[in-house]
Design a protein around this motif. Structure first.
Motif, PDB file in Angstrom:
ATOM      1  N   LYS A 157       0.593  -1.239  -0.037  1.00 12.48           N
ATOM      2  CA  LYS A 157       0.055   0.076  -0.007  1.00 12.48           C
ATOM      3  C   LYS A 157       0.814   1.391   0.176  1.00 12.48           C
ATOM      4  O   LYS A 157       1.831   1.244   0.711  1.00 12.48           O
ATOM      5  N   ILE A 158       0.402   2.201  -1.056  1.00 16.09           N
ATOM      6  CA  ILE A 158       1.235   3.422  -0.755  1.00 16.09           C
ATOM      7  C   ILE A 158       0.394   4.569  -0.824  1.00 16.09           C
ATOM      8  O   ILE A 158      -0.818   4.547  -1.045  1.00 16.09           O
TER       9      ILE A 158
ATOM     10  N   ALA B  27       4.664   8.933   0.070  1.00 11.85           N
ATOM     11  CA  ALA B  27       5.690   8.836  -1.030  1.00 11.85           C
ATOM     12  C   ALA B  27       6.443   9.714  -0.968  1.00 11.85           C
ATOM     13  O   ALA B  27       6.531  10.808  -0.317  1.00 11.85           O
ATOM     14  N   GLU B  28       7.862   9.329  -1.710  1.00  8.57           N
ATOM     15  CA  GLU B  28       8.794  10.170  -2.019  1.00  8.57           C
ATOM     16  C   GLU B  28       8.671  11.672  -2.495  1.00  8.57           C
ATOM     17  O   GLU B  28       7.726  11.372  -3.734  1.00  8.57           O
ATOM     18  N   HIS B  29       8.737  12.569  -1.930  1.00  8.44           N
ATOM     19  CA  HIS B  29       8.254  13.962  -2.755  1.00  8.44           C
ATOM     20  C   HIS B  29       9.685  14.888  -2.928  1.00  8.44           C
ATOM     21  O   HIS B  29      10.534  14.513  -2.658  1.00  8.44           O
ATOM     22  N   TYR B  30       9.278  15.547  -4.398  1.00  6.08           N
ATOM     23  CA  TYR B  30      10.343  16.362  -4.811  1.00  6.08           C
ATOM     24  C   TYR B  30       9.682  17.843  -5.166  1.00  6.08           C
ATOM     25  O   TYR B  30       8.463  17.500  -5.603  1.00  6.08           O
TER      26      TYR B  30
ATOM     27  N   HIS C 152       6.217  10.274  -5.817  1.00  3.18           N
ATOM     28  CA  HIS C 152       6.540   8.890  -6.451  1.00  3.18           C
ATOM     29  C   HIS C 152       5.688   8.016  -5.877  1.00  3.18           C
ATOM     30  O   HIS C 152       5.862   7.599  -4.733  1.00  3.18           O
ATOM     31  N   LEU C 153       4.704   7.428  -6.629  1.00  2.06           N
ATOM     32  CA  LEU C 153       3.695   6.719  -6.069  1.00  2.06           C
ATOM     33  C   LEU C 153       4.312   5.292  -6.225  1.00  2.06           C
ATOM     34  O   LEU C 153       4.505   4.130  -5.823  1.00  2.06           O
TER      35      LEU C 153
ATOM     36  N   SER D   2       6.612   4.026 -13.937  1.00  2.00           N
ATOM     37  CA  SER D   2       6.731   5.161 -12.972  1.00  2.00           C
ATOM     38  C   SER D   2       5.158   5.748 -12.935  1.00  2.00           C
ATOM     39  O   SER D   2       4.517   5.981 -14.110  1.00  2.00           O
ATOM     40  N   VAL D   3       4.637   6.052 -11.583  1.00  2.00           N
ATOM     41  CA  VAL D   3       3.497   6.497 -11.596  1.00  2.00           C
ATOM     42  C   VAL D   3       3.531   7.959 -10.615  1.00  2.00           C
ATOM     43  O   VAL D   3       4.288   7.786  -9.313  1.00  2.00           O
ATOM     44  N   ILE D   4       3.449   9.044 -11.026  1.00  2.00           N
ATOM     45  CA  ILE D   4       3.735  10.001 -10.066  1.00  2.00           C
ATOM     46  C   ILE D   4       2.426  11.106 -10.099  1.00  2.00           C
ATOM     47  O   ILE D   4       1.560  11.218 -11.003  1.00  2.00           O
ATOM     48  N   HIS D   5       2.256  11.410  -8.830  1.00  2.00           N
ATOM     49  CA  HIS D   5       1.172  12.444  -8.660  1.00  2.00           C
ATOM     50  C   HIS D   5       1.926  13.746  -8.552  1.00  2.00           C
ATOM     51  O   HIS D   5       2.760  13.826  -7.747  1.00  2.00           O
TER      52      HIS D   5
END
Length: 113
Positions: free
Chosen positions: A2-3, A8-11, A21-22, A29-32
């Protein structure tokens, strides 16, 4: 596994835009991402990566091959490799979207002058 966006890693990228980074694997790669009002990314293309942009909230404008496409919540667009594109938030509100890349786009981006 689960994520969540909170875990998630934030930038930060561009003009104070956010990314989380989800999924961050070599082949996917899936990024919100969040773009504040009146921001944009640089025009670019990917040599190998195919991408899908899907708007969660707000209104996005994406320019592809000289044509602007306006995306509202729950709408998306696919961008094939080698197609120059640029994402804009031309509105007065934040815009959030998912960008799904296969394979990952890191190191695959070519800036268009």
């Amino acid at each position: 596994m689960k994520i969540s966006k909170q875990e998630a890693e934030h930038y930060i990228w561009g003009d104070q835009c956010d990314g989380w980074h989800l999924v961050k694997k070599g082949d996917l790669s899936v990024i919100h991402e969040r773009m504040p009002a009146n921001t944009s990314e640089v025009k670019h293309y990917h040599q190998h990566s195919r991408q899908f942009f899907f708007v969660l909230s707000g209104t996005a404008t994406i320019e592809m091959e000289g044509e602007e496409i306006v995306l509202h919540p729950q709408e998306g667009v696919e961008v094939a490799p080698l197609v120059p594109h640029q994402m804009f938030n031309k509105s007065s509100e934040d815009m959030e979207f998912l960008v799904i890349s296969q394979p990952i786009s890191k190191g695959d981006r070519i800036i268009v002058e």
